[in-house]
Write a protein that holds these residues in place. Structure first.
Motif, mmCIF file in Angstrom:
data_model
loop_
_atom_site.group_PDB
_atom_site.id
_atom_site.type_symbol
_atom_site.label_atom_id
_atom_site.label_comp_id
_atom_site.label_asym_id
_atom_site.label_seq_id
_atom_site.Cartn_x
_atom_site.Cartn_y
_atom_site.Cartn_z
ATOM 1 N N VAL A 146 0.873 -1.174 0.000
ATOM 2 C CA VAL A 146 0.000 0.000 0.000
ATOM 3 C C VAL A 146 0.911 1.224 0.000
ATOM 4 C CG1 VAL A 146 -1.836 1.249 1.158
ATOM 5 C CG2 VAL A 146 -1.758 -1.251 1.310
ATOM 6 N N LYS A 147 1.014 1.875 -1.154
ATOM 7 C CA LYS A 147 1.844 3.069 -1.308
ATOM 8 C C LYS A 147 0.964 4.280 -1.007
ATOM 9 C CE LYS A 147 5.835 4.863 -2.833
ATOM 10 N NZ LYS A 147 7.180 4.480 -2.359
ATOM 11 N N SER A 148 1.355 5.043 0.025
ATOM 12 C CA SER A 148 0.481 6.115 0.506
ATOM 13 C C SER A 148 1.159 7.472 0.424
ATOM 14 C CB SER A 148 0.079 5.837 1.961
ATOM 15 O OG SER A 148 -0.508 4.560 2.098
ATOM 16 N N PHE A 149 0.369 8.490 0.061
ATOM 17 C CA PHE A 149 0.838 9.878 0.022
ATOM 18 C C PHE A 149 -0.219 10.737 0.702
ATOM 19 C CE2 PHE A 149 2.476 7.640 -3.673
ATOM 20 C CZ PHE A 149 3.834 7.924 -3.624
ATOM 21 N N ALA A 150 0.170 11.375 1.798
ATOM 22 C CA ALA A 150 -0.748 12.244 2.531
ATOM 23 C C ALA A 150 -0.172 13.660 2.558
ATOM 24 C CB ALA A 150 -0.962 11.728 3.942
ATOM 25 N N ILE A 151 -0.819 14.584 1.868
ATOM 26 C CA ILE A 151 -0.379 15.987 1.814
ATOM 27 C C ILE A 151 -1.514 16.830 2.377
ATOM 28 C CG2 ILE A 151 0.420 17.854 0.332
ATOM 29 C CD1 ILE A 151 1.326 15.704 -1.675
ATOM 30 N N PHE A 152 -1.305 17.349 3.585
ATOM 31 C CA PHE A 152 -2.365 18.047 4.297
ATOM 32 C C PHE A 152 -3.611 17.150 4.396
ATOM 33 C CE2 PHE A 152 0.243 21.573 2.805
ATOM 34 C CZ PHE A 152 0.334 22.379 3.939
ATOM 35 N N VAL A 172 7.208 14.223 6.819
ATOM 36 C CA VAL A 172 7.852 15.531 6.740
ATOM 37 C C VAL A 172 6.880 16.531 7.361
ATOM 38 C CG1 VAL A 172 8.827 17.291 5.240
ATOM 39 C CG2 VAL A 172 9.096 14.872 4.648
ATOM 40 N N LEU A 173 7.175 16.947 8.567
ATOM 41 C CA LEU A 173 6.243 17.777 9.336
ATOM 42 C C LEU A 173 4.890 17.081 9.436
ATOM 43 C CD1 LEU A 173 7.075 21.349 7.959
ATOM 44 C CD2 LEU A 173 7.925 20.264 10.044
ATOM 45 N N GLY A 174 4.951 15.767 9.440
ATOM 46 C CA GLY A 174 3.758 14.949 9.561
ATOM 47 C C GLY A 174 4.103 13.665 10.299
ATOM 48 N N SER A 175 3.184 12.734 10.346
ATOM 49 C CA SER A 175 3.421 11.480 11.079
ATOM 50 C C SER A 175 3.209 10.270 10.186
ATOM 51 C CB SER A 175 2.495 11.384 12.293
ATOM 52 O OG SER A 175 1.137 11.301 11.893
ATOM 53 N N VAL A 198 3.286 14.488 4.307
ATOM 54 C CA VAL A 198 3.766 15.874 4.319
ATOM 55 C C VAL A 198 2.679 16.737 4.945
ATOM 56 C CG1 VAL A 198 4.614 17.790 2.944
ATOM 57 C CG2 VAL A 198 5.118 15.430 2.245
ATOM 58 N N LEU A 199 2.938 17.209 6.158
ATOM 59 C CA LEU A 199 1.929 17.973 6.895
ATOM 60 C C LEU A 199 0.614 17.191 6.960
ATOM 61 C CD1 LEU A 199 2.698 21.514 5.460
ATOM 62 C CD2 LEU A 199 3.111 20.762 7.798
ATOM 63 N N GLY A 200 0.752 15.900 7.065
ATOM 64 C CA GLY A 200 -0.400 15.018 7.149
ATOM 65 C C GLY A 200 -0.058 13.794 7.979
#
Length: 233
Positions: A146-152, A172-175, A198-200
């Protein structure tokens, strides 16, 4: 005096075969019997008789009797500890392109219920939330990424508690939080969670009380065919 106490403790300690059997041990023996039926090593009547005995068994020793004449019992060993799942997928086992894309942009997206999990799932949460619930999914493959990308945004992943779970991402400034999990079954699915927050936030953990009912339902289909043939249907 101490030696006498140790001797008394050793004499009073029950042998492994005399220990009370757990539900997990009964399930493991039942799985071996199901495989033996599918391979033609047991007839349907023998399988039914042994499974009934497994359900009534009270000790580990009583369980071992039902698989003593099967090769799988000697290959696995009744007390062997399975090797931990690898931290990376097997080279070439996972395709480059995703089988499924779950996208949430200023919105929410959910995959849950009874669905077939592909080998690669991509999740994108951009100012939104993605929920991927594999607790009732059908696993046709042992390794799933499961490739995940969380931006805000946030990506939440839930897996059955009897699979292995690995995480190799970062924030990156996220968890980025993945609860490492090792299944007691060496053939159980392995879910690899990778990506960036990223911030997410990206979170993956087991869903307690949910287990994989059929890791590879090809085995179950073989069992069903054998039973239908025996019953004359």
């Amino acid at each position: 005096m101490d030696l006498q106490k140790q001797d008394l403790q050793q004499q009073s300690a029950p042998a492994v075969s005399e220990l009370r059997a757990s539900d997990a041990e009964r399930d493991r023996i039942a799985d071996i019997l199901h495989d033996a039926l599918a391979e033609g090593r047991l007839t349907a009547d023998e399988h039914a008789e042994r499974v009934e005995g497994v359900l009534r068994a009270k000790t580990v020793g009583e369980l071992e009797v039902f698989i003593r004449d099967l090769p799988a019992a000697h290959r696995q060993g009744t007390n062997s500890s399975p090797a931990p799942a690898p931290h990376r997928p097997t080279a070439g086992a996972i395709p480059i392109d995703p089988d499924d894309n779950v996208v949430a942009v200023f919105s929410g997206a959910v995959r849950k219920g009874r669905w077939r999990a592909g080998r690669r799932i991509h999740a994108y949460a951009v100012f939104g939330s993605v929920e991927i619930d594999l607790s009732e999914a059908l696993f046709d493959h042992q390794q799933v990424v499961v490739k995940s990308f969380a931006i805000f945004g946030s990506v939440e992943i839930r897996v059955p508690e009897n699979v292995s779970l690995r995480g190799t991402g970062s924030g990156v400034l996220g968890s980025f939080e993945v609860d490492t999990l090792d299944s007691g079954d060496p053939q159980a699915p392995i879910v690899y969670v990778d990506g960036w927050a990223v911030l997410g936030s990206i979170e993956a953990r087991p869903k307690r009380g949910k287990v994989v009912a059929d890791i590879l339902d090809r085995v179950q289909r073989k069992v069903d065919r054998s039973l239908r043939k025996h019953l004359g249907h």
